[in-house]
Motif scaffolding. Structure first.
Motif, PDB file in Angstrom:
ATOM      1  N   SER A 168     -18.904 -11.563 -52.363  1.00  0.00           N
ATOM      2  CA  SER A 168     -19.904 -10.563 -52.737  1.00  0.00           C
ATOM      3  C   SER A 168     -19.275  -9.179 -52.881  1.00  0.00           C
ATOM      4  N   PHE A 169     -18.333  -8.848 -52.010  1.00  0.00           N
ATOM      5  CA  PHE A 169     -17.661  -7.550 -52.103  1.00  0.00           C
ATOM      6  C   PHE A 169     -16.839  -7.474 -53.395  1.00  0.00           C
ATOM      7  N   ALA A 170     -16.122  -8.551 -53.706  1.00  0.00           N
ATOM      8  CA  ALA A 170     -15.330  -8.586 -54.937  1.00  0.00           C
ATOM      9  C   ALA A 170     -16.213  -8.473 -56.163  1.00  0.00           C
ATOM     10  N   ALA A 171     -17.380  -9.090 -56.129  1.00  0.00           N
ATOM     11  CA  ALA A 171     -18.288  -9.025 -57.264  1.00  0.00           C
ATOM     12  C   ALA A 171     -18.781  -7.603 -57.502  1.00  0.00           C
ATOM     13  N   VAL A 172     -19.065  -6.889 -56.426  1.00  0.00           N
ATOM     14  CA  VAL A 172     -19.522  -5.499 -56.548  1.00  0.00           C
ATOM     15  C   VAL A 172     -18.447  -4.641 -57.197  1.00  0.00           C
ATOM     16  N   LEU A 173     -17.207  -4.813 -56.763  1.00  0.00           N
ATOM     17  CA  LEU A 173     -16.128  -3.924 -57.178  1.00  0.00           C
ATOM     18  C   LEU A 173     -15.349  -4.431 -58.386  1.00  0.00           C
ATOM     19  N   GLY A 174     -15.611  -5.659 -58.814  1.00  0.00           N
ATOM     20  CA  GLY A 174     -14.865  -6.219 -59.932  1.00  0.00           C
ATOM     21  C   GLY A 174     -13.453  -6.616 -59.559  1.00  0.00           C
ATOM     22  N   LEU A 175     -13.254  -6.987 -58.285  1.00  0.00           N
ATOM     23  CA  LEU A 175     -11.934  -7.421 -57.836  1.00  0.00           C
ATOM     24  C   LEU A 175     -11.611  -8.802 -58.375  1.00  0.00           C
ATOM     25  N   ASP A 176     -10.363  -9.013 -58.731  1.00  0.00           N
ATOM     26  CA  ASP A 176      -9.914 -10.337 -59.145  1.00  0.00           C
ATOM     27  C   ASP A 176     -10.090 -11.318 -57.989  1.00  0.00           C
ATOM     28  N   ALA A 177     -10.499 -12.518 -58.310  1.00  0.00           N
ATOM     29  CA  ALA A 177     -10.765 -13.528 -57.281  1.00  0.00           C
ATOM     30  C   ALA A 177      -9.532 -13.823 -56.434  1.00  0.00           C
ATOM     31  N   SER A 178      -8.348 -13.694 -57.024  1.00  0.00           N
ATOM     32  CA  SER A 178      -7.117 -13.980 -56.279  1.00  0.00           C
ATOM     33  C   SER A 178      -6.856 -12.943 -55.184  1.00  0.00           C
ATOM     34  N   LEU A 179      -7.502 -11.776 -55.294  1.00  0.00           N
ATOM     35  CA  LEU A 179      -7.310 -10.718 -54.302  1.00  0.00           C
ATOM     36  C   LEU A 179      -8.443 -10.642 -53.293  1.00  0.00           C
ATOM     37  N   ALA A 180      -9.552 -11.276 -53.614  1.00  0.00           N
ATOM     38  CA  ALA A 180     -10.790 -11.050 -52.868  1.00  0.00           C
ATOM     39  C   ALA A 180     -10.637 -11.283 -51.368  1.00  0.00           C
ATOM     40  N   ASP A 181     -10.148 -12.434 -50.974  1.00  0.00           N
ATOM     41  CA  ASP A 181     -10.075 -12.758 -49.544  1.00  0.00           C
ATOM     42  C   ASP A 181      -9.121 -11.833 -48.803  1.00  0.00           C
ATOM     43  N   ALA A 182      -7.925 -11.624 -49.365  1.00  0.00           N
ATOM     44  CA  ALA A 182      -6.928 -10.801 -48.694  1.00  0.00           C
ATOM     45  C   ALA A 182      -7.418  -9.365 -48.538  1.00  0.00           C
ATOM     46  N   VAL A 183      -8.039  -8.819 -49.575  1.00  0.00           N
ATOM     47  CA  VAL A 183      -8.526  -7.439 -49.507  1.00  0.00           C
ATOM     48  C   VAL A 183      -9.665  -7.328 -48.509  1.00  0.00           C
ATOM     49  N   TYR A 184     -10.615  -8.221 -48.587  1.00  0.00           N
ATOM     50  CA  TYR A 184     -11.779  -8.144 -47.700  1.00  0.00           C
ATOM     51  C   TYR A 184     -11.369  -8.286 -46.230  1.00  0.00           C
ATOM     52  N   ASP A 185     -10.519  -9.263 -45.957  1.00  0.00           N
ATOM     53  CA  ASP A 185     -10.083  -9.469 -44.571  1.00  0.00           C
ATOM     54  C   ASP A 185      -9.322  -8.257 -44.036  1.00  0.00           C
ATOM     55  N   ARG A 186      -8.489  -7.681 -44.883  1.00  0.00           N
ATOM     56  CA  ARG A 186      -7.711  -6.529 -44.449  1.00  0.00           C
ATOM     57  C   ARG A 186      -8.580  -5.286 -44.295  1.00  0.00           C
ATOM     58  N   VAL A 187      -9.594  -5.140 -45.134  1.00  0.00           N
ATOM     59  CA  VAL A 187     -10.513  -4.015 -44.987  1.00  0.00           C
ATOM     60  C   VAL A 187     -11.230  -4.100 -43.642  1.00  0.00           C
ATOM     61  N   ARG A 188     -11.748  -5.266 -43.324  1.00  0.00           N
ATOM     62  CA  ARG A 188     -12.448  -5.424 -42.043  1.00  0.00           C
ATOM     63  C   ARG A 188     -11.503  -5.186 -40.865  1.00  0.00           C
ATOM     64  N   ALA A 189     -10.304  -5.713 -40.957  1.00  0.00           N
ATOM     65  CA  ALA A 189      -9.339  -5.520 -39.874  1.00  0.00           C
ATOM     66  C   ALA A 189      -8.983  -4.043 -39.715  1.00  0.00           C
ATOM     67  N   LYS A 190      -8.847  -3.355 -40.827  1.00  0.00           N
ATOM     68  CA  LYS A 190      -8.525  -1.930 -40.792  1.00  0.00           C
ATOM     69  C   LYS A 190      -9.653  -1.137 -40.137  1.00  0.00           C
ATOM     70  N   LEU A 191     -10.892  -1.455 -40.477  1.00  0.00           N
ATOM     71  CA  LEU A 191     -12.038  -0.746 -39.910  1.00  0.00           C
ATOM     72  C   LEU A 191     -12.164  -0.992 -38.412  1.00  0.00           C
ATOM     73  N   GLU A 192     -11.715  -2.123 -37.964  1.00  0.00           N
ATOM     74  CA  GLU A 192     -11.735  -2.418 -36.531  1.00  0.00           C
ATOM     75  C   GLU A 192     -10.567  -1.758 -35.791  1.00  0.00           C
ATOM     76  N   ARG A 193      -9.416  -1.718 -36.454  1.00  0.00           N
ATOM     77  CA  ARG A 193      -8.194  -1.256 -35.779  1.00  0.00           C
ATOM     78  C   ARG A 193      -7.958   0.246 -35.947  1.00  0.00           C
ATOM     79  N   GLU A 194      -8.112   0.740 -37.156  1.00  0.00           N
ATOM     80  CA  GLU A 194      -7.754   2.129 -37.471  1.00  0.00           C
ATOM     81  C   GLU A 194      -8.661   2.624 -38.605  1.00  0.00           C
ATOM     82  N   PRO A 195      -9.923   2.900 -38.304  1.00  0.00           N
ATOM     83  CA  PRO A 195     -10.869   3.238 -39.362  1.00  0.00           C
ATOM     84  C   PRO A 195     -10.557   4.540 -40.087  1.00  0.00           C
ATOM     85  N   ILE A 196      -9.925   5.486 -39.411  1.00  0.00           N
ATOM     86  CA  ILE A 196      -9.607   6.785 -40.008  1.00  0.00           C
ATOM     87  C   ILE A 196      -8.119   7.067 -39.816  1.00  0.00           C
TER      88      ILE A 196
END
Length: 431
Positions: free
Chosen positions: A79-107
């Motif tokens: 769903s996140f990739a669909a909103v942003l027009g991300l290529d399907a090959s990047l979707a999982d890696a980007v989404y997982d890393r975004v969530r991890a970043k927000l948990e570990r180092e949001p700013i």
């Protein structure tokens, strides 16, 4: 080994020596003015929080709010990739890393604002400045700080000059009382119009260093570009280049102020944005003026906030994602974020930018390092750019050191050496 071939020459060694002697001042000037990239991590963004609202839990709160927005408006990678027009090959890696970043180092870089964003009264400012300084010191002491933190004071225009000086004095004095200035300290001087205002800032922090017996040059600062006069002076020169010189090696960054600058040149409110032609011109001048000096350029912000219905949030996310990607392609590797809802798309844009070009960049750098042939004839300058690209990706969390090493065969120290002699020096010192 065979004998070195003798070749014919016509000039004596004295000619070369004379030329070198005549250019010695130029060599020294080049080394002083254009030392290259400082070799340190550059944050991907600066988050602005009003000084009266900053609390000990602000960083964690922003991360939690950003995660909650993902849960509500884009609960999975597809769903996140669909909103942003991300290529399907990047979707999982980007989404997982975004969530991890927000948990570990949001700013990555937090600026506590005592200028336009400050909502306290003049009578409250001393107390707010002292309070936030103590909170910053505590955050660094207990390991909850962002990599970079500091304040934006009021500018050096006559009406607010004394207040800006006092705010900076109180903030730095409270930090000293709490144990000293943190390594990640960043200060921002806004609405700079004349180089003389930069010189005044130099004299101010110089006086503070002397008052506390700090090393000369310990305190640097960013220059915020928000007026047309800071780009083009009355005499037709690029004022921003003179400002860098006036900073006497203390300038760490040039930050573009989207809305003040747009208003200054007469752009109507509906069209004030970081992709307006007036913004592009200003940032291009900043970029050329700063190139090679070690002063980094930051893009501005968008004032379109991802709030309201899912449709409105998605629209704001697409806009912010697109502006961030556009800036990255133009080599503006840092920008401003004004709302927790901007964090998911900031990191999505940054992570996609590095992950989608990662394999090609790694292959090209490996070929260059090993002197292999290929369909692209890269030069040292391109190898520098390739290594810098990979290092930025590692620093922000888009890439892992192990996967970069696997595809390049290079260590972090190798990448540092390719990217910048100063990076290599830092790595050697650390090891």
């Amino acid at each position: 080994m065979g004998q070195q071939e003798k070749v014919a020459t016509s000039l004596t060694g004295a000619v070369s020596e004379g030329i070198s002697a005549s250019l010695a001042p130029v060599d020294a000037e080049l080394a002083r003015r254009y030392p290259g990239d400082p070799g340190t991590r550059q944050p991907v963004h600066t988050v602005y929080v009003p000084g009266n609202l900053y609390e000990a839990g602000t960083l964690r709160s922003w991360g939690e709010q950003a995660l909650a927005m993902l849960d509500e408006h884009a609960p999975d990678a597809a769903s996140f990739a669909a909103v942003l027009g991300l290529d399907a090959s990047l979707a999982d890696a980007v989404y997982d890393r975004v969530r991890a970043k927000l948990e570990r180092e949001p700013i990555e870089d937090l600026r506590i604002d005592f200028e336009d964003g400050y909502g306290g009264t003049p009578a409250d400012e001393d107390a707010d400045v002292a309070r936030t300084a103590r909170l910053v010191a505590e955050a660094y002491a207990n390991g909850t700080a962002a990599p970079y933190m500091g304040i934006r004071m009021k500018c050096f225009e006559a009406a607010v000059r004394d207040r800006g000086i006092r705010t900076l004095d109180v903030f730095l004095s409270e930090l000293m009382a709490a144990g000293g200035l943190p390594e990640g300290l960043v200060l921002t001087l806004p609405k700079v119009t004349y180089p003389e205002q930069v010189t005044a800032m130099v004299r101010l922090v110089e006086a503070f260093e002397k008052a506390h017996a700090l090393d000369a040059g310990r305190i640097g600062f960013e220059i915020q570009i928000e007026t047309s006069q800071s780009i083009l002076g009355a005499d037709g020169t690029a004022t921003v280049a003179r400002m860098i010189d006036a900073a006497e090696d203390r300038a760490t960054g040039l930050h573009y102020g989207t809305f003040d600058y747009s208003a200054c040149v007469g752009v109507s409110a509906a069209y004030q944005a970081s992709d307006h032609p007036a913004a592009d011109h200003a940032k291009a001048v900043m970029q050329v003026a700063a190139a090679g000096t070690g002063v980094r350029v930051s893009d501005g912000s968008t004032n379109v906030l991802p709030v309201g219905s899912t449709e409105k949030v998605h629209d704001a996310w697409r806009l912010h994602f697109g502006l961030t990607r556009r800036a990255l392609a133009r080599a503006y590797y840092q920008g401003w974020d004004m709302h927790p809802g901007h964090l998911p798309t900031r990191y999505a844009a940054v992570f996609a930018f590095y992950r989608e070009g990662f394999e090609q960049a790694a292959a090209r750098l490996a070929a260059y390092a090993n002197q292999l042939g290929g369909d692209i004839a890269d030069e040292p300058a391109t190898a520098k750019a390739l290594a810098g690209y990979l290092l930025r990706g590692i620093d922000c969390g888009a890439l892992d050191t192990a996967e970069v090493a696997r595809l390049t065969g290079l260590t972090r120290a190798d990448l540092d050496s390719f990217a910048s002699p100063r990076r290599g020096d830092l790595t050697a010192t650390a090891s």
